[in-house]
Design a protein around this motif. Structure first.
Motif, PDB file in Angstrom:
ATOM      1  N   SER A 172       0.681  -1.181  -0.053  1.00  0.00           N
ATOM      2  CA  SER A 172      -0.045   0.077   0.102  1.00  0.00           C
ATOM      3  C   SER A 172       0.861   1.238  -0.039  1.00  0.00           C
ATOM      4  CB  SER A 172      -0.976   0.027   1.190  1.00  0.00           C
ATOM      5  OG  SER A 172      -1.711  -0.959   1.115  1.00  0.00           O
ATOM      6  N   ALA A 173       0.402   2.213  -0.728  1.00  0.00           N
ATOM      7  CA  ALA A 173       1.001   3.701  -0.805  1.00  0.00           C
ATOM      8  C   ALA A 173       0.160   4.548  -0.581  1.00  0.00           C
ATOM      9  CB  ALA A 173       1.724   3.733  -2.118  1.00  0.00           C
ATOM     10  N   LYS A 174       0.498   5.536   0.366  1.00  0.00           N
ATOM     11  CA  LYS A 174      -0.293   6.648   0.635  1.00  0.00           C
ATOM     12  C   LYS A 174       0.222   8.031   0.668  1.00  0.00           C
ATOM     13  CE  LYS A 174      -3.857   8.317   4.003  1.00  0.00           C
ATOM     14  NZ  LYS A 174      -4.656   8.009   5.272  1.00  0.00           N
ATOM     15  N   ARG A 175       0.004   8.849  -0.160  1.00  0.00           N
ATOM     16  CA  ARG A 175       0.938  10.221  -0.497  1.00  0.00           C
ATOM     17  C   ARG A 175       0.535  11.041   0.969  1.00  0.00           C
ATOM     18  NH1 ARG A 175      -0.753  15.216  -2.631  1.00  0.00           N
ATOM     19  NH2 ARG A 175      -2.740  14.220  -3.687  1.00  0.00           N
TER      20      ARG A 175
ATOM     21  N   SER B 191      -1.249   6.230 -13.539  1.00  0.00           N
ATOM     22  CA  SER B 191      -2.468   7.107 -13.385  1.00  0.00           C
ATOM     23  C   SER B 191      -3.054   6.882 -11.900  1.00  0.00           C
ATOM     24  CB  SER B 191      -3.527   6.355 -14.326  1.00  0.00           C
ATOM     25  OG  SER B 191      -3.978   5.112 -13.895  1.00  0.00           O
ATOM     26  N   LYS B 192      -2.635   6.044 -11.032  1.00  0.00           N
ATOM     27  CA  LYS B 192      -3.113   6.214  -9.751  1.00  0.00           C
ATOM     28  C   LYS B 192      -2.309   6.976  -8.798  1.00  0.00           C
ATOM     29  CE  LYS B 192      -6.214   3.056 -10.527  1.00  0.00           C
ATOM     30  NZ  LYS B 192      -7.732   3.409 -10.178  1.00  0.00           N
ATOM     31  N   LEU B 193      -0.977   7.187  -9.269  1.00  0.00           N
ATOM     32  CA  LEU B 193      -0.043   8.027  -8.093  1.00  0.00           C
ATOM     33  C   LEU B 193       0.131   9.371  -8.651  1.00  0.00           C
ATOM     34  CD1 LEU B 193       2.372   5.052  -6.959  1.00  0.00           C
ATOM     35  CD2 LEU B 193       0.020   5.625  -6.151  1.00  0.00           C
ATOM     36  N   GLU B 194       0.096  10.341  -7.823  1.00  0.00           N
ATOM     37  CA  GLU B 194       0.154  11.845  -8.370  1.00  0.00           C
ATOM     38  C   GLU B 194       1.886  11.989  -7.744  1.00  0.00           C
ATOM     39  OE1 GLU B 194      -2.388  14.514  -6.613  1.00  0.00           O
ATOM     40  OE2 GLU B 194      -4.063  13.644  -7.591  1.00  0.00           O
ATOM     41  N   PRO B 195       2.573  12.760  -8.450  1.00  0.00           N
ATOM     42  CA  PRO B 195       4.067  12.891  -7.735  1.00  0.00           C
ATOM     43  C   PRO B 195       3.806  13.457  -6.122  1.00  0.00           C
ATOM     44  CG  PRO B 195       3.658  14.074  -9.818  1.00  0.00           C
ATOM     45  CD  PRO B 195       2.331  13.423  -9.343  1.00  0.00           C
ATOM     46  N   GLY B 196       4.867  12.842  -5.572  1.00  0.00           N
ATOM     47  CA  GLY B 196       4.758  13.106  -3.978  1.00  0.00           C
ATOM     48  C   GLY B 196       5.579  12.037  -3.241  1.00  0.00           C
ATOM     49  N   ARG B 197       5.665  12.273  -2.057  1.00  0.00           N
ATOM     50  CA  ARG B 197       5.938  11.266  -1.010  1.00  0.00           C
ATOM     51  C   ARG B 197       4.896  10.596  -0.415  1.00  0.00           C
ATOM     52  NH1 ARG B 197      11.035  11.472   3.353  1.00  0.00           N
ATOM     53  NH2 ARG B 197      11.818  11.268   1.177  1.00  0.00           N
ATOM     54  N   TYR B 198       5.307   8.936  -0.621  1.00  0.00           N
ATOM     55  CA  TYR B 198       4.565   8.313  -0.128  1.00  0.00           C
ATOM     56  C   TYR B 198       4.812   7.301   1.004  1.00  0.00           C
ATOM     57  CZ  TYR B 198       1.658   8.962  -4.468  1.00  0.00           C
ATOM     58  OH  TYR B 198       0.724   9.492  -5.171  1.00  0.00           O
ATOM     59  N   SER B 199       3.897   6.990   2.020  1.00  0.00           N
ATOM     60  CA  SER B 199       4.219   6.014   3.157  1.00  0.00           C
ATOM     61  C   SER B 199       3.796   4.824   2.690  1.00  0.00           C
ATOM     62  CB  SER B 199       3.277   6.538   4.371  1.00  0.00           C
ATOM     63  OG  SER B 199       3.765   7.842   4.875  1.00  0.00           O
ATOM     64  N   LEU B 200       4.769   3.725   2.953  1.00  0.00           N
ATOM     65  CA  LEU B 200       4.375   2.285   2.334  1.00  0.00           C
ATOM     66  C   LEU B 200       4.045   1.518   3.619  1.00  0.00           C
ATOM     67  CD1 LEU B 200       7.678   1.845  -0.004  1.00  0.00           C
ATOM     68  CD2 LEU B 200       5.108   2.755  -0.569  1.00  0.00           C
TER      69      LEU B 200
ATOM     70  N   ALA C 270       8.602   6.200  -0.145  1.00  0.00           N
ATOM     71  CA  ALA C 270       9.065   6.077  -1.529  1.00  0.00           C
ATOM     72  C   ALA C 270       8.647   7.569  -2.107  1.00  0.00           C
ATOM     73  CB  ALA C 270       8.340   5.039  -2.376  1.00  0.00           C
ATOM     74  N   ASP C 271       9.539   8.213  -3.110  1.00  0.00           N
ATOM     75  CA  ASP C 271       9.263   9.440  -3.514  1.00  0.00           C
ATOM     76  C   ASP C 271       8.993   9.240  -4.997  1.00  0.00           C
ATOM     77  OD1 ASP C 271       9.885  11.249  -1.391  1.00  0.00           O
ATOM     78  OD2 ASP C 271      11.946  10.825  -1.567  1.00  0.00           O
ATOM     79  N   VAL C 272       7.905   9.813  -5.553  1.00  0.00           N
ATOM     80  CA  VAL C 272       7.381   9.497  -7.085  1.00  0.00           C
ATOM     81  C   VAL C 272       7.515  11.194  -7.489  1.00  0.00           C
ATOM     82  CG1 VAL C 272       5.405   9.038  -8.539  1.00  0.00           C
ATOM     83  CG2 VAL C 272       5.719   7.927  -6.293  1.00  0.00           C
ATOM     84  N   ALA C 273       8.320  10.962  -8.689  1.00  0.00           N
ATOM     85  CA  ALA C 273       8.542  12.291  -9.402  1.00  0.00           C
ATOM     86  C   ALA C 273       7.616  12.226 -10.549  1.00  0.00           C
ATOM     87  CB  ALA C 273       9.974  12.387  -9.945  1.00  0.00           C
ATOM     88  N   ALA C 274       7.253  13.353 -11.134  1.00  0.00           N
ATOM     89  CA  ALA C 274       6.564  13.456 -12.245  1.00  0.00           C
ATOM     90  C   ALA C 274       7.217  13.073 -13.444  1.00  0.00           C
ATOM     91  CB  ALA C 274       6.036  15.067 -12.583  1.00  0.00           C
ATOM     92  N   GLY C 275       6.651  12.184 -14.066  1.00  0.00           N
ATOM     93  CA  GLY C 275       7.165  11.579 -15.522  1.00  0.00           C
ATOM     94  C   GLY C 275       8.176  10.650 -15.285  1.00  0.00           C
ATOM     95  N   GLY C 276       8.349  10.165 -14.143  1.00  0.00           N
ATOM     96  CA  GLY C 276       9.401   9.160 -13.908  1.00  0.00           C
ATOM     97  C   GLY C 276       8.918   7.978 -13.035  1.00  0.00           C
ATOM     98  N   THR C 277       9.895   6.872 -13.131  1.00  0.00           N
ATOM     99  CA  THR C 277       9.450   5.763 -12.421  1.00  0.00           C
ATOM    100  C   THR C 277      10.118   5.610 -10.943  1.00  0.00           C
ATOM    101  OG1 THR C 277       9.003   4.622 -14.278  1.00  0.00           O
ATOM    102  CG2 THR C 277       9.211   3.368 -12.563  1.00  0.00           C
TER     103      THR C 277
END
Length: 510
Positions: free
Chosen positions: A7-10, A32-41, A56-63
């Protein structure tokens, strides 16, 4: 490891997205489910805890990539579901089934971690019979006057108390039986995305959750006097205060249904009536059960307006004395058809769910036996059918496009289907022991869906093959009413987490 729910929660979000690892131990979140930001796992895998990483950190346009590691848990008991506790308990199935009435207000860990002896449990039972069904340990509501919930004969209550004292910590500091766990999901059960929408207050108990033609999720509050609406796109929650029509009595609602025009109908429980909500004007209209029929125990748990356009009548259940009522909304006139008997033993039929067929004839799902009663709307005659599984305790369910009745068999751990053409009942036993389904609905593909109040699993049945797929939810989820949105492909399953103050969306990938 296959079947680990990840599970991931921004940060700052009310949405939690979960996926499941495949047979190679890999998992992935749709972009499509994850906007950019820091997520708690977080993870769910019975017997294990998350070792890291925890963000985990999700950046725009990246994996973003996270190689998650687990470690054996030091507290297995804290992870067990209600179903796993029942599987672990010593004793007979008959003894264990007495606990199926315990998980409406709290989980079984409240019992097993207690130190009550049998005598103290009898005192606890006596106190609990005076609580409104939508009570929680944090927010209890007392019933009024002489209204009480029935636990059965004194001998049965004593036997139940003795059994509970044999499985808790009243005799030792540790349990004297091994703790058993269920296997993790495999194969198709890992191909799913689950979204959990937090509701704004922890005391909200979403009981029935349904989706309208605009994609809005509507839900009843089991312990509060509101109708709720969730916008899945924004996560925004709106609440509409329901009128109080019986001041001083417990508040909270249960059944949520729609009529042909799309109006929402609500069973108002101990408020002693029903309500209709017009979504266009955002206003309620209420009908109170006539005063001469009212008692302290008057309770409208269920109603059926789905086919009221056939004859202008809405069916209503009064749990007090197991009465079947009928309302004419146009005139406000009520009929009291009284209670009905099982012709084989003259026992009163105590229905838990009153779905109607396409001609607005009524089904009575007898929660105290294996009976399905069909009440002819024109003649008032009742015909009783019995499911093959003894004492299966039918509940909820609804009629499909072929006019067949699908229902849950709570004590039978099965899905049932009654075909009025053949007058036969077909049953499918769930593969997970102690799942005990609460409700059943079919989708546009003819598959049947149900949810467990004990195992935190959503079950999907292909009736043609008998194959089940069971999706494990990320958290403890007390499931009640189930709903399928057929406007999506694949279909989307929705349910309220009655004890978790959230709405859950399950999206299978096939």
């Amino acid at each position: 490891m296959e079947g680990v729910v990840v599970s991931a929660k921004r940060d700052g979000s009310t949405l939690t997205i979960s996926v499941v690892s495949d047979n190679a131990g890999k998992f992935s979140f749709p972009a499509s489910k994850l906007e950019p930001g820091r997520y708690s796992l977080a993870i769910r895998a019975v017997g294990y805890d998350l070792d890291g990483p925890k963000t985990a950190d999700v950046a725009a346009g990246g994996t973003a990539t996270a190689d998650i590691k687990l470690r054996p848990t030091r507290n297995l008991a804290k992870q067990l579901t209600n179903a796993e506790w029942l599987a672990s308990f010593p004793g007979t199935d008959t003894q264990k089934k007495t606990l199926l009435n315990c998980i409406g207000c709290h989980d079984l860990d409240r019992i097993v971690t207690s130190t009550h002896d049998a005598g103290e449990f009898v005192q606890v039972f006596d106190r609990m019979t005076g609580y409104y069904p939508g009570s929680t340990p944090q927010h209890p509501q007392r019933l009024i006057g002489d209204a009480r919930r029935n636990l059965g004969a004194a001998a049965a209550v004593k036997a139940m108390a003795e059994y509970l004292a044999s499985v808790n910590l009243s005799r030792d500091e540790v349990w004297d039986y091994p703790l058993r766990t269920l296997p993790r999901p495999q194969g198709r059960a890992t191909r799913v995305v689950i979204t959990e929408y937090d509701l704004p207050r922890k005391q909200i108990q979403p009981h029935d959750a349904i989706v309208d033609s605009d994609g809005m999720v509507w839900f009843t509050h089991f312990g509060e006097q509101f109708l709720g609406k969730l916008d899945p796109k924004s996560g925004r929650v709106s609440e509409y205060p329901l009128p109080v029509i019986k001041p001083g009595y417990p508040i909270g609602t249960l059944d949520l249904e729609t009529d042909k025009a799309g109006n929402l109908w609500i069973a108002m429980m101990y408020q002693g009536g029903v309500a209709k909500f017009d979504k266009k004007t955002e206003t309620f209209q209420t009908w109170k059960v006539p005063q001469q029929w009212q008692t302290d125990a008057t309770q409208q748990a269920f109603l059926t307006p789905a086919y009221s356009h056939v004859d202008g009548k809405v069916w209503v259940k009064n749990s007090d004395r197991a009465q079947i009522l009928r309302l004419d909304p146009a005139t406000g006139e009520w009929e009291n058809l009284g209670s009905f008997k099982d012709p084989s033993n003259n026992r009163t039929i105590t229905s838990y769910g009153i779905p109607a067929d396409h001609d607005n004839n009524l089904y009575l799902l007898d929660f105290s036996s294996s009976n399905i009663g069909k009440l002819d709307a024109k003649t008032g005659n009742l015909t009783v059918y019995r499911s093959p599984i003894a004492n299966s305790r039918p509940r909820r369910g609804r009629v499909d496009e072929h006019d067949r009745l699908w229902f849950a068999e709570y004590a039978g751990n099965a899905i049932g289907m009654f075909d009025p053409k053949t007058e036969k009942i077909e049953e499918w036993v769930l593969p997970t022991p102690w799942a005990q389904p609460y409700d059943v609905v079919t989708d546009k593909n003819g598959e049947a869906w149900t949810g467990s109040m004990l195992s935190d699993r959503v079950s999907r049945l292909n009736p043609k093959t008998g194959e089940f797929v069971e999706y494990l939810l990320p958290k403890t989820t007390n499931i009640r009413r189930v709903f399928v949105d057929n406007s999506t492909t694949p279909v989307t399953f929705w349910v309220g987490s009655n004890h978790g103050a959230s709405i859950v969306k399950v999206e299978p990938m096939d």
